[in-house]
Each structure stands twice: as structure tokens, then as C-alpha cells.
Design an enzyme around this catalytic site. Sequence first.
Site, PDB file in Angstrom:
ATOM      1  N   ASP A 168      27.034  38.105  45.986  1.00 21.15           N
ATOM      2  CA  ASP A 168      28.545  38.245  44.297  1.00 21.15           C
ATOM      3  C   ASP A 168      29.974  38.995  44.592  1.00 21.15           C
ATOM      4  O   ASP A 168      29.858  39.235  45.820  1.00 21.15           O
ATOM      5  CB  ASP A 168      27.716  39.187  43.827  1.00 21.15           C
ATOM      6  CG  ASP A 168      27.986  39.078  41.530  1.00 21.15           C
ATOM      7  OD1 ASP A 168      28.823  39.066  41.374  1.00 21.15           O
ATOM      8  OD2 ASP A 168      26.931  39.467  41.046  1.00 21.15           O
ATOM      9  N   ASP A 212      33.032  34.751  46.000  1.00 26.37           N
ATOM     10  CA  ASP A 212      33.264  34.300  45.454  1.00 26.37           C
ATOM     11  C   ASP A 212      33.540  32.929  45.219  1.00 26.37           C
ATOM     12  O   ASP A 212      34.105  32.209  46.654  1.00 26.37           O
ATOM     13  CB  ASP A 212      35.359  34.094  45.139  1.00 26.37           C
ATOM     14  CG  ASP A 212      36.203  34.254  43.933  1.00 26.37           C
ATOM     15  OD1 ASP A 212      35.602  32.803  43.687  1.00 26.37           O
ATOM     16  OD2 ASP A 212      37.344  34.722  43.562  1.00 26.37           O
ATOM     17  N   TYR A 229      31.427  24.911  29.155  1.00 21.70           N
ATOM     18  CA  TYR A 229      29.779  25.389  29.729  1.00 21.70           C
ATOM     19  C   TYR A 229      29.022  24.467  29.621  1.00 21.70           C
ATOM     20  O   TYR A 229      28.509  24.357  30.851  1.00 21.70           O
ATOM     21  CB  TYR A 229      29.790  26.669  28.921  1.00 21.70           C
ATOM     22  CG  TYR A 229      27.727  26.977  29.582  1.00 21.70           C
ATOM     23  CD1 TYR A 229      28.230  27.895  29.984  1.00 21.70           C
ATOM     24  CD2 TYR A 229      26.988  26.810  28.617  1.00 21.70           C
ATOM     25  CE1 TYR A 229      27.262  28.691  30.839  1.00 21.70           C
ATOM     26  CE2 TYR A 229      25.936  27.853  29.380  1.00 21.70           C
ATOM     27  CZ  TYR A 229      26.018  28.825  30.299  1.00 21.70           C
ATOM     28  OH  TYR A 229      24.361  29.604  31.028  1.00 21.70           O
ATOM     29  N   LYS A 266      27.132  22.538  32.904  1.00 25.46           N
ATOM     30  CA  LYS A 266      25.470  22.522  32.863  1.00 25.46           C
ATOM     31  C   LYS A 266      24.803  21.171  33.308  1.00 25.46           C
ATOM     32  O   LYS A 266      24.342  21.450  33.725  1.00 25.46           O
ATOM     33  CB  LYS A 266      24.663  23.882  32.256  1.00 25.46           C
ATOM     34  CG  LYS A 266      25.757  25.231  32.455  1.00 25.46           C
ATOM     35  CD  LYS A 266      25.514  26.157  33.605  1.00 25.46           C
ATOM     36  CE  LYS A 266      25.875  27.697  33.637  1.00 25.46           C
ATOM     37  NZ  LYS A 266      25.052  27.730  35.248  1.00 25.46           N
ATOM     38  N   THR A 311      19.022  39.725  28.479  1.00 27.21           N
ATOM     39  CA  THR A 311      20.210  40.849  28.757  1.00 27.21           C
ATOM     40  C   THR A 311      20.926  41.550  28.408  1.00 27.21           C
ATOM     41  O   THR A 311      20.795  41.072  26.741  1.00 27.21           O
ATOM     42  CB  THR A 311      20.604  39.771  30.250  1.00 27.21           C
ATOM     43  OG1 THR A 311      21.742  39.455  29.366  1.00 27.21           O
ATOM     44  CG2 THR A 311      19.228  38.828  30.864  1.00 27.21           C
TER      45      THR A 311
END
Length: 249
Positions: free
Chosen positions: A36, A62, A154, A158, A189
Site C-alpha cells: 500500500d 504507489d 470510475y 473499471k 465498509t
Amino acid sequence: MRLQGKNMIVTGGASGIGLATVERCLREGANLVLSDLAASDGAARAQALDGHGGRCLFMPCDVTSSGQVDALVAGTVKQLGSVDAVFSNAGVGGLRPAHEMSDADWLRVIDINLSGVFRVARAALQQMYAQGSGSLLNCSSILGGLGQSGAVAYSAAKAGVVNMTRTLAIEAAPRGVRVNSIGPGYIDTPLLNDLSPEMRQALIALHPIGRLGRSDEIANAVLFLASDEASYVTGSHLLVDGGYSAGKS
């Protein structure tokens, strides 16, 4: 132990679906590189999970940097000896109507969610081809096949991940490498904590199964596709969405 002795990288592994996947695959015998951003909680998460001495390592990365991605794969090979599975999970949101989206906002989402997945795939496949084996898993979304207002960048990213996965699977199959993608639905979440009770209930109502998903349910899908149980599965896009997409495709 469905992943006994396998070495696996999970990007975006410090929280949410990524962290649940790290935890699940550790329980099934894998050695994990939790990756991460350097500023994330990844190092602390990996240390807390590494109860077996060297089975869960943190390596910062990254995914917008080819150099860092290449170093991640090389570092994994140096530490563990091989890269048997990769879950390319790092990503960001970015809801905004198209007419209000700047070039910078568009490029940021595309760079992380699509180009970042490509960078990880390229580095992973180079290593897996050298080994003659491996399983590459790309995290897409239900919006990889469906539109949604306010999610233009987005959704574009995707959807690109899904078709990139299919193309990579065709290229990789003769080399003993499988490539698949996963399409999570809405997962319960902390990102959804700010929803009002009414909005949350409306979101739940979109799922025929009658609830939101859990991160561990996505992790179970990753586990299957990473394991030898999925030895004849490649080029697939596995929806894990409680039926969200069933009536919309």
C-alpha cells in the site's frame, strides 16, 4: 491449506477488501506481501498479522509509479523467491458528474484504477512468465459492466480493467498463467458510514440478496481464483454482488 507455500502480493492491502484478502489467504497458508502507500497503515497491519515470522511483509508501493511497481515485484522475489499470485486491488473512488470533472480529476482516477492495474499486471506477468506459472487477479467492480450517474471516470476505468483482463488472459494462457477479474458489489465498509439510514436502506434494496456485501466475501472469491481449484478458470469476470447486476445486464 488451499494456498500452502504460495507467495502472493496484494496491492491496496492496508484496509477494506485488500486487508480482508491478506488475512484470508494467510489462514490458507500463503506468504503475503501486503502493499500500500508508504503513508498507509500497511506496515503496522503486516506486523500485527505476521504471527509466523516472515509470512506477512509490508512493501510500500504507489501504483502510479512504474518504478515502484517493478520494485515491488522484484522485492517479493528477493524476499520470498517467487510470485505465485497477485491481487491488484489498489484503487480510488471519485464521484463527480462528467460536466464538472477536470482533466486532473479524470486522469487521477484513470491513472490509479486502470493504468495502475496495467503496471502491476505487466510487472507480475514478466515474473510469472519466467516461472511458467501464476494467477493474476484484477479488482474491477459492478460498474465495470454497468453505468452509474456521477461515476464516469470510475466506470470507464473499471470497464477497462475487465476487458484488459480478458486480453491478458489470452496472451498469458500459453505461458501457464491465469488472469481473471472480480466485480464486487456494494461492500459494507467504513466508506458507507456517512450514508443516512434512508440512503443505506435504498442501497440495500438494490441487492436481491437483501443486504450489502462483506469484505471477507470478496476475499473468499480471490482465494478461490488464486488457488489451484480454479486451474481451468481464466479470462473470467466473477461478479460478487448479491445479485445486483442480475436484472440490469
